[in-house]
Design an enzyme around this catalytic site. Structure first.
Site, mmCIF file in Angstrom:
data_model
loop_
_atom_site.group_PDB
_atom_site.id
_atom_site.type_symbol
_atom_site.label_atom_id
_atom_site.label_comp_id
_atom_site.label_asym_id
_atom_site.label_seq_id
_atom_site.Cartn_x
_atom_site.Cartn_y
_atom_site.Cartn_z
ATOM 1 N N LYS A 63 0.583 -1.247 -0.082
ATOM 2 C CA LYS A 63 -0.159 -0.124 0.223
ATOM 3 C C LYS A 63 0.861 1.556 -0.442
ATOM 4 C CE LYS A 63 -2.385 -0.966 3.589
ATOM 5 N NZ LYS A 63 -2.067 -2.902 4.179
ATOM 6 N N THR A 64 1.751 1.122 0.197
ATOM 7 C CA THR A 64 2.518 2.116 1.285
ATOM 8 C C THR A 64 3.698 2.622 -0.312
ATOM 9 O OG1 THR A 64 3.067 2.762 3.279
ATOM 10 C CG2 THR A 64 4.690 3.654 1.725
ATOM 11 N N ASP A 108 -0.842 6.288 7.026
ATOM 12 C CA ASP A 108 -0.578 4.861 7.177
ATOM 13 C C ASP A 108 -1.527 4.423 8.468
ATOM 14 O OD1 ASP A 108 -0.195 2.482 6.813
ATOM 15 O OD2 ASP A 108 1.879 2.421 7.536
ATOM 16 N N THR A 157 -5.257 -1.424 7.796
ATOM 17 C CA THR A 157 -5.758 -3.430 7.973
ATOM 18 C C THR A 157 -6.969 -2.892 8.072
ATOM 19 O OG1 THR A 157 -4.506 -2.952 9.900
ATOM 20 C CG2 THR A 157 -3.545 -3.367 8.103
ATOM 21 N N ARG A 217 6.077 -8.336 2.018
ATOM 22 C CA ARG A 217 7.256 -8.669 2.685
ATOM 23 C C ARG A 217 7.936 -9.633 3.281
ATOM 24 N NH1 ARG A 217 4.413 -4.456 6.367
ATOM 25 N NH2 ARG A 217 5.037 -3.002 5.038
#
Length: 336
Positions: A63-64, A108, A157, A217
């Site tokens: 997302k980032t 975020d 989230t 990740r």
């Protein structure tokens, strides 16, 4: 927990280096990329600012990275912050008043903004103004500050934790999905080159992808751990055998399960006959915090079909019994 999708301290610098530099390098989330490409082209063609948008989905799915690519595609700057970092209206005002036209404000964990800051954002998002209360008591007055048009990109989230009025102010809502094994392999191949990892067999990427919990990740983190192991034990050469030895040392099996996952399944079956078991009881029996089970272990176990959630609690599926080599009643009998 090595396979947790939540960001570790060590991930911060590495993830920045591995971050894609353009949409071509960004692998996966094809539908989101297509929609964003249309929105970006249309906004540039009309000379307008992009609608506010929110990205939601599990951590570690990019997302980032996508927020940075949007700013790059627009030729704009991006200001990055997080919900927990913003405590007062003044904190938010100082950021908003320093934005230039068309800039991206990326927040975020936006679901962790307090209600006061949400309300400040209402007018900022709709009318590009903010109202700040100056002074206290009878002498207090409201100061209205004009803002330049900007785009707010929120990442969360827990999309359901955003209030209804806040959600309605986002023109675009994008749900990030988990990656396929093939997509993870492509990501690993690119990451391996950037990290300078000497991968001798392409099957190594497949083995990592199977254990990555479908999350980039996690995959990149496993690649770094295997590279470390290979540097110490195999002169830096990563083979399938080296990867398996590293996985054994890390306690990760071919399903991607770690010791914590196995403990939950074992307790659920051996102590409670497969369930159903309430979250609090399961947490006490495994010596884990309820939130750790609910946010770290449970999502993957549910997604892979090892457990099911019912109104009465967690239930181990037939796959769990088979995985642990136990005999038990059919799942359907325990769901009643």
């Amino acid at each position: 927990m090595i396979t947790s999708s939540k960001e570790h301290t060590e991930d911060t610098a590495t993830d920045t280096n591995l971050r894609p530099q353009n949409f071509t390098q960004y692998i996966g989330q094809e539908q989101i990329k297509t929609n964003l490409d249309i929105a970006i082209q249309a906004a540039k063609k009309r000379g307008e600012v992009l609608d506010h948008m929110v990205f939601y989905g599990p951590p570690g799915l990019g997302k980032t990275s996508l927020a940075f690519l949007i700013a790059d595609a627009l030729g704009s700057h991006i200001q990055v912050t997080s919900g927990p970092a913003l405590e007062k209206a003044g904190d938010l005002a100082s950021i908003l008043t320093n934005l230039e036209r068309g800039d991206i404000l990326f927040i975020d964990e936006i679901h962790r903004l307090n209600n006061t800051l949400e309300e400040v954002l209402y007018s900022a998002m709709e009318d590009f103004v903010i109202d700040i209360v100056v002074g206290q008591g009878p002498s207090a007055k409201t100061l209205r500050l004009d803002l330049v048009p900007f785009t707010l990109v929120g990442a969360t989230t827990k999309f359901g934790s955003l209030t209804g009025p806040f959600r309605s102010r986002f023109g675009n809502v994008y749900n990030f999905d988990f990656y396929t094994t093939e997509e993870i392999q492509h990501i690993l191949a690119r990451s391996g080159k950037i990290l300078g990892a000497h991968v001798e067999e392409a099957q190594v990427f497949e083995e990592i992808a199977r254990r990555s919990r479908q999350t980039p990740r996690v995959a990149n983190r496993l690649l770094r751990r295997i590279r470390d192991y290979a540097d110490v034990h195999n002169n830096g050469v990563i083979t399938v055998e080296t990867a398996h030895s590293s996985f054994d040392l890390l306690g990760i099996d071919s399903y991607g399960l770690e010791e914590g996952d196995k403990k939950i399944l074992s307790v659920l079956i051996e102590n409670f006959g497969g369930g159903p078991v309430g979250l609090a009881t399961l947490a006490a029996a495994t010596a884990e915090e309820p939130i750790t089970i609910e946010e770290i272990y449970e999502p993957f176990l549910l997604r892979q079909g090892f457990i099911q959630k019912t109104a009465r609690g967690r239930v181990a599926t037939d796959l769990s019994f088979e995985y642990l080599g136990k005999e038990g009643s059919k799942t359907s009998n325990r769901l009643i």
